[in-house]
Design a protein around this motif. Structure first.
Motif, PDB file in Angstrom:
ATOM      1  N   ALA A 150       0.821  -1.211   0.000  1.00 22.14           N
ATOM      2  CA  ALA A 150       0.000   0.000   0.000  1.00 22.14           C
ATOM      3  C   ALA A 150       0.854   1.259   0.000  1.00 22.14           C
ATOM      4  O   ALA A 150       1.767   1.415   0.796  1.00 22.14           O
ATOM      5  N   SER A 151       0.517   2.154  -0.916  1.00 22.47           N
ATOM      6  CA  SER A 151       1.065   3.506  -0.954  1.00 22.47           C
ATOM      7  C   SER A 151       2.558   3.590  -1.254  1.00 22.47           C
ATOM      8  O   SER A 151       3.154   4.641  -1.103  1.00 22.47           O
ATOM      9  N   GLN A 152       3.208   2.510  -1.658  1.00 20.98           N
ATOM     10  CA  GLN A 152       4.628   2.613  -1.977  1.00 20.98           C
ATOM     11  C   GLN A 152       4.797   3.317  -3.310  1.00 20.98           C
ATOM     12  O   GLN A 152       4.139   2.992  -4.289  1.00 20.98           O
ATOM     13  N   ILE A 197       9.566   5.528   7.454  1.00 22.99           N
ATOM     14  CA  ILE A 197       9.262   6.225   8.701  1.00 22.99           C
ATOM     15  C   ILE A 197       7.784   6.583   8.725  1.00 22.99           C
ATOM     16  O   ILE A 197       7.287   7.277   7.830  1.00 22.99           O
ATOM     17  N   ALA A 198       7.078   6.089   9.727  1.00 21.29           N
ATOM     18  CA  ALA A 198       5.659   6.426   9.918  1.00 21.29           C
ATOM     19  C   ALA A 198       5.507   6.921  11.344  1.00 21.29           C
ATOM     20  O   ALA A 198       5.001   6.228  12.218  1.00 21.29           O
ATOM     21  N   LEU A 203       5.428  16.143   7.866  1.00 19.05           N
ATOM     22  CA  LEU A 203       6.648  16.011   7.081  1.00 19.05           C
ATOM     23  C   LEU A 203       6.617  14.729   6.259  1.00 19.05           C
ATOM     24  O   LEU A 203       6.315  13.657   6.772  1.00 19.05           O
ATOM     25  N   GLN A 204       6.938  14.850   4.963  1.00 19.09           N
ATOM     26  CA  GLN A 204       7.006  13.665   4.116  1.00 19.09           C
ATOM     27  C   GLN A 204       8.002  13.889   2.992  1.00 19.09           C
ATOM     28  O   GLN A 204       8.171  14.999   2.497  1.00 19.09           O
ATOM     29  N   LEU A 213       6.535   9.029   5.700  1.00 17.58           N
ATOM     30  CA  LEU A 213       5.118   9.099   5.372  1.00 17.58           C
ATOM     31  C   LEU A 213       4.422  10.154   6.217  1.00 17.58           C
ATOM     32  O   LEU A 213       4.803  10.405   7.360  1.00 17.58           O
ATOM     33  N   PRO A 214       3.373  10.753   5.684  1.00 18.35           N
ATOM     34  CA  PRO A 214       2.524  11.612   6.521  1.00 18.35           C
ATOM     35  C   PRO A 214       1.690  10.727   7.437  1.00 18.35           C
ATOM     36  O   PRO A 214       1.867   9.514   7.482  1.00 18.35           O
TER      37      PRO A 214
END
Length: 329
Positions: A150-152, A197-198, A203-204, A213-214
């Motif tokens: 997901a989201s990569q 980083i989550a 910051l993203q 990631l946001p």
């Protein structure tokens, strides 16, 4: 003795309501659609606070009786406002001498408290309360299956295909941003590491090797964690329990954990599946990540034995029964 549990967590997983399998638990009362991460419209008062009142009100409307276990201190506060007196608390999540700590000391008084670290329990007892500590445990829902993950981004995905180790940094409470920045710089200087980083915030960025990631939802968080090889918890020591939820989910997914030493995490380090961060952190993360695939079943078995919801429930009930029996100060 039969306990009624007031829980702000999401509805139980199919076959995984571990509280209800213990004959000492009469029932578990939950609310539908609790606030994600304890916040609504950016406010914990509208999130965690409102949900605490919802679950306490549901207990009162359903005529729940007998001793209650509140799985959050603010649920204890709400239950007291609704007229319950025999309420025990699990977790504090407050910094000693801070505003929340002082309010909880006033509201909880000498009622039994089970903390998630001995450091917290010791401080609570010194302040005049009654407390014992147990290690946290939980059973999380499996992340959704996604292909690709997901989201990569395509850039990160292409870089990640040749990576030997993917490091995951997640969670928001008491995270050390300076430690995260140092790790970013070190990973950028390698050719065999990737970092996701989550840690909340706005910051993203995505350099192909490091991705920040946001704010993401719980399902996305779990997906990124599950796609990693090793989890790092960069913590600051604020004297309270922090990092335990991410630690436990990582172990459930079969991932080793390396964390900064803080007082509230001390009893969680075992030197193997959960290690203290050393002076050569990147080498330590690489070594743990490179063997994580082969050891995944071993790590998951360790989670099941030590950190599943069943194990946590047994520890909580045992601590509360001990306090009621012995009058532990």
């Amino acid at each position: 003795m039969k306990w009624t549990v007031l829980d702000l967590g999401a509805r139980p997983l199919e076959g995984a309501e571990r509280w209800g399998n213990d004959p000492r638990v009469r029932r578990v009362i939950r609310v539908e659609k609790p606030a994600p991460s304890g916040k609504r419209f950016g406010s914990r008062a509208l999130g965690l606070g409102f949900d605490a009142f919802r679950v306490a009100a549901r207990a009162r409307l359903s005529l729940a009786h007998g001793p209650l276990i509140a799985m959050n201190p603010w649920t204890t506060v709400a239950a007291r406002i609704f007229g319950y007196r025999d309420v025990s608390t699990v977790g504090l999540y407050a910094v000693e001498d801070g505003r929340s700590w002082r309010l909880l000391r006033s509201m909880l008084g000498s009622r039994p408290v089970v903390t998630l670290s001995e450091h917290e329990a010791s401080r609570w007892r010194t302040a005049g309360g009654r407390a014992l500590s147990v290690r946290y445990g939980a059973t999380f829902a499996d992340p959704p299956v996604a292909d690709p993950p997901a989201s990569q981004s395509s850039a990160f995905q292409a870089q990640n295909e040749e990576a030997t180790t993917t490091i995951f940094v997640g969670g928001t409470s008491d995270r050390d941003e300076d430690a995260i920045s140092r790790l970013v710089a070190e990973v950028e200087a390698t050719d065999d590491l990737r970092l996701v980083i989550a840690a909340g915030g706005t910051l993203q960025f995505d350099t192909g090797r490091v991705r920040r990631l946001p704010s993401i939802d719980a399902a996305e968080f779990s997906s990124f964690l599950a796609d990693s090889d090793v989890v790092f918890l960069p913590l600051t020591d604020n004297g309270r329990a922090a990092g335990h939820m991410v630690l436990v989910e990582a172990l459930q997914r079969g991932k080793p954990v390396i964390a900064s030493w803080v007082a509230g995490m001390d009893e969680y380090f075992d030197g193997d599946f959960v290690q203290r961060a050393g002076t050569n952190l990147v080498t330590q993360l690489r070594a743990a990540g490179q063997t994580s695939g082969a050891r995944a079943d071993e790590v998951r078995a360790y989670w099941e034995r030590e950190y599943s919801k069943e194990a946590f429930g047994r520890r909580v009930l045992g601590a509360l029964e001990r306090m009621r029996k012995e009058g532990t100060p």
